[in-house]
Design a protein around this motif. Structure first.
Motif, short mmCIF file in Angstrom:
data_model
loop_
_atom_site.label_atom_id
_atom_site.label_comp_id
_atom_site.label_asym_id
_atom_site.label_seq_id
_atom_site.Cartn_x
_atom_site.Cartn_y
_atom_site.Cartn_z
N THR A 1 4.37 84.14 -9.39
CA THR A 1 5.35 84.15 -10.48
C THR A 1 5.44 82.77 -11.11
O THR A 1 5.50 82.63 -12.33
CB THR A 1 6.72 84.60 -9.94
N GLN B 1 4.61 81.80 -14.83
CA GLN B 1 5.60 81.11 -15.64
C GLN B 1 4.95 79.98 -16.43
O GLN B 1 5.14 79.86 -17.65
CB GLN B 1 6.70 80.53 -14.74
N ASP C 1 10.26 72.69 -8.00
CA ASP C 1 9.20 72.04 -7.22
C ASP C 1 7.83 72.13 -7.90
O ASP C 1 6.85 71.70 -7.33
CB ASP C 1 9.15 72.58 -5.79
N GLU C 2 7.77 72.66 -9.10
CA GLU C 2 6.48 72.76 -9.81
C GLU C 2 6.39 71.66 -10.87
O GLU C 2 7.03 71.76 -11.93
CB GLU C 2 6.38 74.12 -10.49
N VAL D 1 4.17 70.95 -13.04
CA VAL D 1 3.66 71.38 -14.35
C VAL D 1 4.78 72.00 -15.18
O VAL D 1 4.88 71.81 -16.38
CB VAL D 1 2.50 72.39 -14.17
N LEU D 2 5.66 72.73 -14.49
CA LEU D 2 6.77 73.36 -15.20
C LEU D 2 7.69 72.31 -15.81
O LEU D 2 8.21 72.47 -16.92
CB LEU D 2 7.55 74.28 -14.25
N LEU E 1 6.11 71.27 -19.02
CA LEU E 1 6.24 72.28 -20.07
C LEU E 1 7.67 72.37 -20.59
O LEU E 1 7.90 72.40 -21.79
CB LEU E 1 5.79 73.65 -19.53
N ASP F 1 15.85 75.67 -9.92
CA ASP F 1 15.00 76.64 -9.23
C ASP F 1 15.72 77.00 -7.93
O ASP F 1 16.63 76.28 -7.50
CB ASP F 1 13.63 75.98 -8.93
N ARG G 1 13.93 78.50 -4.78
CA ARG G 1 13.12 78.24 -3.59
C ARG G 1 12.42 76.90 -3.72
O ARG G 1 11.47 76.76 -4.48
CB ARG G 1 12.10 79.36 -3.41
N ALA H 1 12.05 82.70 -9.54
CA ALA H 1 11.28 83.93 -9.35
C ALA H 1 11.94 84.80 -8.29
O ALA H 1 11.62 85.96 -8.13
CB ALA H 1 9.86 83.57 -8.90
N ASP H 2 12.85 84.19 -7.57
CA ASP H 2 13.44 84.84 -6.42
C ASP H 2 14.73 85.57 -6.82
O ASP H 2 15.81 85.01 -6.78
CB ASP H 2 13.74 83.76 -5.36
N LYS I 1 15.26 85.11 -14.75
CA LYS I 1 14.19 85.39 -13.80
C LYS I 1 12.86 84.90 -14.34
O LYS I 1 12.55 85.07 -15.51
CB LYS I 1 14.13 86.91 -13.54
N LYS I 2 12.11 84.27 -13.46
CA LYS I 2 10.76 83.86 -13.82
C LYS I 2 9.84 85.08 -13.71
O LYS I 2 10.05 85.89 -12.81
CB LYS I 2 10.26 82.79 -12.87
N PRO I 3 8.83 85.29 -14.52
CA PRO I 3 8.51 84.40 -15.65
C PRO I 3 9.39 84.72 -16.85
O PRO I 3 9.57 85.88 -17.19
CB PRO I 3 7.05 84.72 -15.94
N PHE I 4 9.91 83.69 -17.48
CA PHE I 4 10.79 83.89 -18.65
C PHE I 4 10.01 83.48 -19.90
O PHE I 4 8.96 82.83 -19.81
CB PHE I 4 12.04 83.04 -18.52
N GLU J 1 14.09 82.96 -24.20
CA GLU J 1 15.17 83.27 -23.26
C GLU J 1 15.91 82.02 -22.83
O GLU J 1 17.13 81.94 -22.87
CB GLU J 1 14.59 83.92 -21.99
#
Lengths: 833, 135
Positions: free
Chosen positions: A625, A629, B8-9, B11-12, B15, B57, B59, B86-87, B104-107, B111
């Motif tokens: 997911t 994303q 924790d990502e 790259v996100l 973005l 986030d 998790r 995502a959780d 909720k991911k993916p958004f 949104e």
């Protein structure tokens, strides 16, 4: 006589038997020309006024005889005020003549310049030469002498004397210096030689070929090789083979000018191996290396000590490790009863940190109310050889426990006690075991008595039975046949059949028990059922079983852990029925045990593997997911770039759609797993708002499509028993309908009606329809062996799963029966709340 | 709007920063786990630079989003926390402890932007009310 300290004034000695001549000389030499012949003044001078005169150059002493002259010369030497020149008369009766006097004087003072004064030639020059040899220190003055001549002679000769004296002085100084230096050198050489010879270090010198040039005494002493034997020979033969290459390299290096320090093993004259610590330096002559000089020390013993030390240390380390890892609580205390060491078990048990306990007296470990001076008592007993006993100790937190302590003594090399070692064990456990044993023994004795009693009882009943038996022989026969049949069944079944008395003691046991618990049936008879229970469960399982016994109820699927004869755990499922007498009293139980160990194990393995796959699924779907994303956001950002060519825009959109699909798939898989996994908490939910919410989101879900949903709900509420997944039923059916409808305008009709206890929800689309043979499989869950549902996002599988969860039904029909092209009608039935 | 991103990502983070900056918002902090998020949040609060919104986030390493948010709300109960996870199982708890929304991911970009827009309006309204009451 006058003494003059002025070094510039030369002393002159006159030896003449005529006093007038003395005066004449004084006149000439002291007073000089200025004084002239004025006798008065001369007298004055002679009486001691001469000091006043400025030009006085000489000090003149006079002697009347040669003997007197010699005496004065000796005297002058003694006073270190020697005469420079002597004027000596030849004839001086009655004593020595001039020649005699001169030879005597020269014997004591050869440097004296002498002028012989003579009126006539008593001695010819040849005679004088014959007497004294050619000499530059002797002059002849003929009488009557000229004043000037006397004075010139006095000046010249005194000057000569002075120069000679200075030269002599320098020479003698030089000689003295040389002598001193030589002496010093000799001393130094001696000193060094002695030092080297008797040095406490071994010293040897090698020439450029590696042959011994010199060996000192210590080297002789240590190696046993004598100088006479060693010098001139190569060092190679005495080096131990293993070290030879190293030493040869060092020798070569040293010959290139590089000093070395190394250790080498040599063989002494008795072929004993010695280890030497050696310093080697190059020896130079005129800037060239001509050999090496080495200083060595015999470190054989030191090496041995070192090795012993290493070994001892190793042993000590091992000992320390052993003590550290011992389970017993080890403590070492010094002679003042202070703790100096404890091991890890000790720290763990007593709850102290190392720095909290080290240096503390042992009394800290004992409860304060206990006997005072116990420490002292233990210490004194220990000193007499050791102490062993039980005592109460106390942890840091105050908890008390019983230990068994053994003490012993640690002595130094001299046999003096230096520390006490204590090794303690917690005896609470042991005590407990002892008590348990005692109790068991009591129980055993009791059981034995019971048994005896039972035996007596049964004996009695047997006797009475016997009398009855005689009458019932026929019955017995029938019974025996029946019993035989039962026995056959019991033997042939895989289950263990048994019978117990009312206390749970086995009185019958089928042979299968051998397979189940490993015991022969006769070993089981007389034992109680709980004897085989796993010790961890015994108490609980026994209690559970006896509760059933008490109520005289049947045992139903009673799961219990037992221990096989070989020690492994056997899980049994017990079923049994109570046996009652006519009055309803419990006689015992009869039943069957089945070994379900394997089944339980499989169940556990299955559960574990399920848990693991769920975990993997969870991790994977979460991470996927996140990946979706980031891909989606990137694509969206890209699509917002107006400069992007149309093609790129279109492909980005396509990719984004696929991401949404992937997201939905993940979500469905997760939901399906959840559905099969756990009991859902259902509650009262109104269908209408849920349906409306799904419909309202369709526009956003399919922004490119023209969608018309006909849904005209009547007033009222349509309650069902559901949860938040209700949304997914409608969502998936509607999405499915729109996705597969190729019309420009998508039209879906939704109709909700009441069907007895159910709500009937119908979704009619104008899609391509579903052939009859696929009408059931569209709802099927994908299987590994037949992933036959094209483009499935598992959506319809999820619909079916959820509906069934709500105890409802779902199926699909043609809108116009037999003509699938008219579209499909999905019908959902959900029980009313 | 000033935004603190907790995810924790990495790259996100990148973005989201591009997205927010494109629409005039400012990312004032990036945290990659709950503990770091709390540290950065405290620092921002102490230096009077409290972010308007926290993108959270669930998790994550060290401390999950719900726990982290609960602690943040203890520090400042007015902080707007927008869950992005995502959780889905965390949705209910997130809203219970006081998160403003759960995406909720993916958004889709729209949104999250509209959620931020909504918050901007709320903050504006709150400011106005404060002014009226204060004035």
């Amino acid at each position: 006589m006058t003494i003059n300290n002025n070094p510039k004034k030369r002393r002159i000695l006159i030896v003449d038997d005529n006093k007038q001549i003395h005066l004449d000389f004084k006149k000439i030499l002291i007073i000089g020309e200025e004084i002239g012949t004025d006798l008065d003044k001369l007298e004055e001078v002679l009486l001691g006024e001469a000091k006043k005169l400025k030009h006085e150059k000489f000090i003149v002493d006079c002697a009347l005889q040669g003997e007197e002259g010699l005496k004065m010369v000796k005297e002058s030497l003694k006073k270190n005020e020697p005469y420079a020149v002597a004027f000596i008369d030849v004839r001086m009766p009655p004593g020595w003549d001039g020649i005699e006097t001169i030879s005597r004087i020269w014997k004591v003072y050869p440097d004296l310049q002498i002028v012989i004064c003579t009126a006539y030639s008593d001695y010819s020059w040849e005679e004088i030469v014959e007497k004294f040899g050619y000499t530059d220190k002797l002059f002849v003055l003929k009488k009557p002498f000229d004043n000037i001549e006397v004075r010139q002679l006095a000046y010249a000769l005194s000057e000569k004397w002075e120069l000679t004296r200075i030269a002599n002085l320098k020479m003698s100084e030089l000689e003295k210096n040389v002598e001193e230096r030589t002496k010093k050198l000799r001393e130094s050489e001696e000193k060094y030689r002695t030092m080297i010879d008797y040095s406490n270090d071994m010293i040897w010198v090698l020439d450029e070929k590696g042959n011994f040039l010199y060996i000192n005494k210590k080297s002789e002493e240590v190696s046993g090789y004598k100088k006479e034997v060693g010098v001139g020979k190569s060092f190679v033969p005495i080096i131990l083979d293993e070290d030879l290459k190293k030493v040869e390299n060092i020798f070569k290096e040293t010959m290139k000018g590089k000093p070395h320090h190394y250790e080498v093993r040599i063989l002494d004259s008795k072929k004993k191996i010695l280890t030497l610590s050696v310093n080697t330096a190059p020896m130079y002559k005129d800037g060239k290396v001509i050999g090496t000089v080495s200083f060595g020390r015999d470190i054989t013993k030191q090496k041995q000590v070192e090795e012993t030390l290493i070994a001892t240390n190793k042993k000590l380390k091992m000992l320390a490790q052993t003590i550290t890892s011992m389970r017993e609580y080890v403590s070492i205390t010094d002679m003042d009863d202070k703790i100096i060491f404890v091991n890890q078990s000790f720290l763990d048990k007593y709850g102290y940190k190392e720095d909290e306990i080290i240096g503390k007296p042992t009394s800290i470990l004992r409860p304060p109310y206990k006997i005072k001076g116990l420490g002292k008592k233990i210490q004194s007993k220990t000193l007499k050889g050791g102490w062993k006993g039980e005592l109460i100790n106390r942890k840091k937190d105050g908890t008390e426990f019983q230990i068994e302590l053994s003490t012993s003594i640690l002595k130094d090399d001299a046999g003096k006690a230096i520390a006490l070692i204590g090794i303690a064990v917690d005896i609470a456990e042991r005590k407990k075991a002892e008590e348990e044993l005692k109790k068991r023994t009591e129980q055993l004795i009791f059981s034995q008595k019971e048994l005896e009693k039972l035996y007596t009882e049964s004996e009695e009943s047997r006797k009475s039975l016997l009398s009855i038996l005689e009458d019932v022989t026929e019955t017995e026969k029938a019974l025996r046949a029946s019993e035989g049949r039962f026995r056959d069944i019991a033997i042939n079944t895989g289950d263990w059949i048994w019978e117990t008395d009312k206390k749970g003691c086995y009185i019958y046991c089928s042979p299968v028990v051998k397979q189940v618990l490993g015991y022969e049936p006769d070993k089981v008879l007389g034992k109680y059922f709980y004897d085989f229970f796993h010790p961890d469960d015994r108490k609980k399982s026994k209690k559970g079983a006896f509760e059933v016994f008490k109520k005289k109820e049947p045992l139903k699927n009673f799961i219990n852990r037992n221990v096989h004869k070989d020690g492994h755990t056997v899980i049994l499922e017990t079923n049994g029925i109570p046996m009652l007498d006519d009055k309803g009293n419990l006689l015992g139980y009869r039943g069957v045990d089945r070994d379900i160990t394997e089944r339980v194990r499989m169940d556990e393995a299955l559960r574990e593997s399920l848990q693991q796959s769920e975990l993997f699924l969870d991790l994977m779907s979460h991470d996927l997911t996140n990946i979706n994303q980031m891909t989606l956001s990137s694509l969206e950002l890209m699509m917002r770039d107006k400069k992007l060519p149309d093609g790129a825009q279109r492909y980005s959109k396509l990719a984004a759609d696929q991401i949404h699909r992937s997201a939905k798939l993940i979500s469905n898989v997760k939901k399906l797993t959840t559905l099969t996994k756990e009991e859902l908490h259902l509650e009262k939910v109104d269908i209408k708002p849920v349906l409306e919410s799904v419909i309202s989101r369709l526009g956003k879900d399919f922004p490119q499509r023209d969608i018309k949903v006909n849904f005209k709900p009547k007033k009222g509420k349509w309650f069902v028993c559901a949860d938040e997944l209700l949304d997914d039923i409608f969502y998936n059916i509607l999405h499915n309908a729109i996705k597969f409808d190729r019309h420009e305008k998508v039209i879906v009709d939704i109709k909700v009606s009441s069907d007895k206890d159910l709500w009937r929800i119908e979704f009619r689309d104008r899609g391509p329809g579903i052939p009859d043979d696929k009408k059931e499989t569209v709802f099927l869950r994908a299987r590994w062996e037949g992933r036959s549902i094209p483009g499935s996002g598992l959506g319809l599988s999820l619909v079916k799963a959820i509906v069934e969860r709500y105890k409802g039904r779902v199926w699909v029909e043609d809108v116009v029966k037999g003509n699938i092209e008219e579209g499909s009608n999905f019908i959902v039935l959900i029980p009313k709340y | 709007m000033t935004i603190l991103i907790v995810d924790d990502e990495p790259v996100l983070h990148e973005l989201l920063k591009d997205i927010f900056e494109l629409y005039g918002h400012e990312v004032v902090g990036n945290a990659y786990d709950g503990v770091e998020a709390l540290r950065i949040f405290r620092t921002l609060v102490l230096s009077y630079k409290k972010p308007d919104v926290i993108i959270m986030d669930h998790r994550m390493p060290k401390k999950d989003g719900v726990e982290t948010s609960a602690e943040m709300l203890e520090i400042d109960h007015s902080i707007k926390i927008l869950f992005v996870s995502a959780d889905e199982s965390a949705r209910q708890r997130a809203l219970e402890i006081g998160a403003v929304d759960f995406i909720k991911k993916p958004f889709e970009i729209s949104e999250i932007l509209s959620a931020i827009e909504k918050l901007t309006e709320e903050i504006k309204k709150a400011d106005q009310i404060e002014k009226v009451l204060g004035g």
